[in-house]
Design an enzyme around this catalytic site. Structure first.
Site, PDB file in Angstrom:
ATOM      1  N   LYS A   2     -20.953 -45.023  -0.154  1.00 39.76           N
ATOM      2  CA  LYS A   2     -20.580 -43.926   0.743  1.00 39.76           C
ATOM      3  C   LYS A   2     -20.841 -44.404   2.174  1.00 39.76           C
ATOM      4  O   LYS A   2     -21.578 -43.754   2.938  1.00 39.76           O
ATOM      5  CB  LYS A   2     -21.409 -42.684   0.389  1.00 39.76           C
ATOM      6  N   ASP A   8     -25.928 -44.661 -11.711  1.00 38.99           N
ATOM      7  CA  ASP A   8     -26.473 -43.757 -12.715  1.00 38.99           C
ATOM      8  C   ASP A   8     -25.412 -42.731 -13.113  1.00 38.99           C
ATOM      9  O   ASP A   8     -25.131 -42.510 -14.300  1.00 38.99           O
ATOM     10  CB  ASP A   8     -27.707 -43.068 -12.111  1.00 38.99           C
ATOM     11  N   ASP A  24     -16.896 -41.005  -3.703  1.00 39.74           N
ATOM     12  CA  ASP A  24     -16.303 -39.749  -4.186  1.00 39.74           C
ATOM     13  C   ASP A  24     -14.890 -39.987  -4.727  1.00 39.74           C
ATOM     14  O   ASP A  24     -14.536 -39.516  -5.813  1.00 39.74           O
ATOM     15  CB  ASP A  24     -16.332 -38.653  -3.108  1.00 39.74           C
ATOM     16  N   TYR A  65     -34.360 -44.203  -5.829  1.00 40.33           N
ATOM     17  CA  TYR A  65     -35.218 -44.217  -7.004  1.00 40.33           C
ATOM     18  C   TYR A  65     -36.539 -44.951  -6.774  1.00 40.33           C
ATOM     19  O   TYR A  65     -37.312 -45.143  -7.703  1.00 40.33           O
ATOM     20  CB  TYR A  65     -34.465 -44.822  -8.199  1.00 40.33           C
TER      21      TYR A  65
END
Lengths: 517, 517
Positions: free
Chosen positions: B194, B251, B227, B147
């Site tokens: 991740k 988010d 995930d 971002y």
């Protein structure tokens, strides 16, 4: 390379059509753990249903790892994959300990498998789930995005990973998603990106989606921002049909959706490339129950159904799929589903009277016994007849390279490692040493503009992006000017750690403004 | 700047303690739409409960946008925010049409609000939800990750966004998450990244989490791959307490969790900076029901409760929170919740006998009438007494800059825009023109190694990463050598579009190998 599918069934399938030549060669691997059992069962169902396939076997997995093949596959096996172009793969066991590479990652990268396709379906009331109407497919881009693995530590404090989104990557996956929807009788494709923030990268994905949707007027197309889309998926999955999305989002969404169905043991998946496609169950090799004949062959069987659709054998694919649904409706289960059923009292009675769990082969036989039947509670599955035997490889050009744009260089972002100076002081220093023709336009820190006119509260790391443009409005920048600028900064002791050219393509600037710029 | 909270209540609160000076100044903004109504109601409850705050009002939102302030806030309002350092903000309306900047983004960037804190709680059976035990807090990094908004179109086909993860960014957010957990009586912090794929960037976040967890032996710490974590959150949210995660994942997760509670109208949130913190409801300004006195003040009230905890007024925070829970338990609702209740027959009866919906002020009065009561069905809320009045700003140093590592330059990745050549031909060309001292080590395309020893199936874009290292094992590379290499490539007509230095920090390579390298 040996052909060890049940020989009598293979012959029978061939003879019954008097056309031995129409059988499509496929590569199969029996894998590890429960792999051999469920592959046997799966091939038995395929043959009984009249699938026109000629399996040839390769060895993969544990034995190969132990024989010193670090990716779990022998070099000569690639020949079979490249020849048949279709791979039905049972789960494998990756030995513990370091030095072993993921076979799936190796195959995906070697053969360019750009699409990961994951149907997620609830089978309530036969499998307990909070989302009985969930029936969707995630089509995930599989080669690019943040998973290209390009990472650099740039300063003491800052680490970077590149997110790459490419036009061919977007076109291939979006095209595939619409083609898949059409071939599988799906009505809607939802694209999810975060293009309100990542206007250029995710913006490209969204733009390509809008472009391609126009080619599929029979398929509804919609776009959602990923955060809202994921929230909807988690609460109202019945809103979705096919979802197409970049790699990272697809990774997250496909795990969410699979978990929401209540059982990951019933799902197959496909990895699709331009040259080769691979079909498998999403579950693992379950070494704890291997060899006992109790494993559920459903995941691999549904993977094989996807394979049959892929190679254009849509009728036999539907026949198997519907027979399998009938078996579920009849309350037939394997041991893994016994804890799952039944749901709350008062729902359909099948589960309450379900017989003892079937073994792997018995379950396969039960599916075979139902070939030709249509499910009563579930919707009958049908696949659109493809126009060619290898429909999804050829109906549309996946990517047509365009002529190059007119690219003009308009500046450069010089990234500087610097811990002691303020933005103001750094700017002064850069201005002092930059050669004639260049002007420092702004400095950002983590994307926030800190010069000119920053805020005192902005926390600054030791990683500064310094944007240089031509000093005069009509000034022309060349790559040699960038070399000269980098040279001048270096001579002045500025620690330039990376550069990013600023270009316009056909007159459109190919770079984002700084936040606050 | 005017002080327009109900004056009699303010005076009463001050007099009852005979210590007018202990009141903490806060900045409040009444916002647009339902903002003024719910802010009035919220402040009324705060004063009645004995909150020691002295509100001063600033104007934000629609009127300011229309007066030409493109961010919806007047320059002089920053003085109040910088002085009080605490901002209680009602929702605003951003006028439609372009040119308006998000007020929240402006405030976040200007004041360096590094943490977004979003408690998500189910209130079953009073609010319908499939996840009655959901009670968790997402602590989302708010300033960096993808971002930062740094995007470049690099070639005809390839677009790039930079993901930046920094040590100070990780330390601040992880430190905050543990401090928040402790102050709010939470027992566990789950980190999601991740880092099996992004070993350096997400790996840093995970590493910092492990480092800091050691300082909080009273709080359980765990890590999940995003995930799997997202899938668990969507199916078994009761497994989670506090979740800390980089910006993008946060988010997605916070939207999932908020939606799963069944109502986004009851949630408050905080944006925390080192200098200023902002508290608000997560819902919008609902102009359609503005001025009718029917809006639910709960979201803003719970935002104000977070504010009271933040400034160390934990007892009064708990008093308000518990009174609010009692009002829910008594079946009191506002119009927005009437469609939500009751749940299925047979569950707690309160909802079945619920009276007509209350208006905004009447609901606030009902909360006030219950001050001092403890909920019967919900767990009583208690906040740990903080050791200082501004607990979360000062109990731990958020980031201590470390001495610089010993950095050595070991090579450079030159990124080349090239559409006509094969990898083999490109390698030959680069080798021909690179100066003495440099060796081409590999070329990747979208992260996959294509030279030396690529695979024929790899699809190549027009974007090549060409890794150069010292030609001899003990060769030393300097920044000047990189300038010379870039110059030589440029002179030979190679289109270098970006560079990334390859460095070792204290002897550890700060770059990933190519996939297949």
């Amino acid at each position: 390379m040996k052909n060890d599918a049940p020989q009598d069934l293979l012959n029978q399938a061939a003879q019954s059509h008097h056309q031995p030549d129409v059988r499509v060669p496929i590569t199969v691997a029996y894998g590890d753990g429960i792999g051999p059992e469920i592959m046997d069962a799966t091939l038995k169902v395929l043959m009984a249903a009249g699938a026109q396939v000629a399996p040839e076997t390769i060895e993969i997995g544990e034995k190969l790892y132990q024989a010193g093949h670090s990716s779990g596959i022998a070099p000569e096996s690639w020949d079979s994959l490249r020849r048949t172009r279709v791979f039905l793969k049972a789960p494998i066991t990756t030995p513990s300990g370091g030095g072993y590479k993921s076979l799936n990652v190796t195959i995906r990268k070697t053969l360019g498998l750009y699409a990961n396709v994951r149907p997620c379906v609830s089978y309530a009331p036969f499998v307990a789930t909070q989302h009985p109407k969930l029936n969707l497919v995630i089509v995930r881009e599989n080669e690019e995005d943040l998973y290209a693995g390009i990472e650099h530590r740039q300063t003491d404090e800052v680490y970077q990973c590149l997110k790459l989104i490419t036009r061919p990557g977007c076109e291939k996956i979006v095209r595939y998603a619409f083609e898949y929807a059409r071939a599988n009788g799906r009505k809607k494709v939802t694209c999810m990106t975060k293009d309100n923030i990542m206007k250029m990268t995710d913006g490209l994905f969204h733009k390509v989606f809008d472009e391609m949707a126009a080619d599929y007027p029979d398929i509804q197309a919609e776009h959602m921002i990923i955060d809202i889309g994921a929230a909807r998926l988690a609460t109202r999955p019945e809103l979705f049909d096919v979802i197409v999305t970049p790699n990272l989002y697809g990774d997250i969404l496909s795990d969410i959706a699979a978990e929401m169905t209540g059982s990951v043991g019933l799902a197959g998946s496909a990895n699709i490339g331009e040259h080769v496609a691979m079909f498998e169950a999403i579950h693992g090799s379950a070494p704890d129950i291997a060899g006992r004949g109790v494993a559920n062959p459903s995941g691999l069987l549904l993977g094989a159904v996807m394979m049959l659709v892929h190679i254009g054998q849509t009728e036999v694919a539907a026949k198997i799929h519907n027979a399998w649904l009938c078996a579920l409706e009849d309350g037939l289960t394997t041991a893994d589903l016994q804890g799952q059923t039944p749901p709350a009292a008062g729902t359909a009675g099948a589960a309450n009277t379900s017989p003892a769990p079937l073994g792997t082969q018995a379950f396969a036989d039960a599916v075979i016994a139902r070939l030709g039947r249509q499910p009563q509670q579930f919707k009958t599955v049908s696949y659109q007849q493809a126009s060619t035997p290898r429909a999804l490889e050829v109906t549309a050009p996946l990517y047509v390279r365009r002529p190059a744009s007119h690219k003009t260089l308009v500046g450069v972002d010089m990234f500087v490692h610097q811990s002691a100076l303020s933005a103001e002081d750094l700017a002064g220093r850069l201005q002092q040493c930059s050669p004639t023709g260049w002007a420092l336009q702004m400095i950002t820190n983590r994307g926030v503009k800190v010069w000119p006119g920053g805020y005192p509260e902005t926390f600054c790391t030791d990683h500064w992006r310094c944007r240089f443009v031509a000093a005069t409005e009509n000034g022309v920048i060349t790559q040699r000017d960038i070399v000269a600028l980098m040279g001048a900064l270096t001579d002045a002791g500025v620690d330039v750690i990376k550069t990013e050219n600023l270009c316009a393509f056909d007159g459109v600037n190919g770079f984002a403004l700084g936040q606050g710029q």
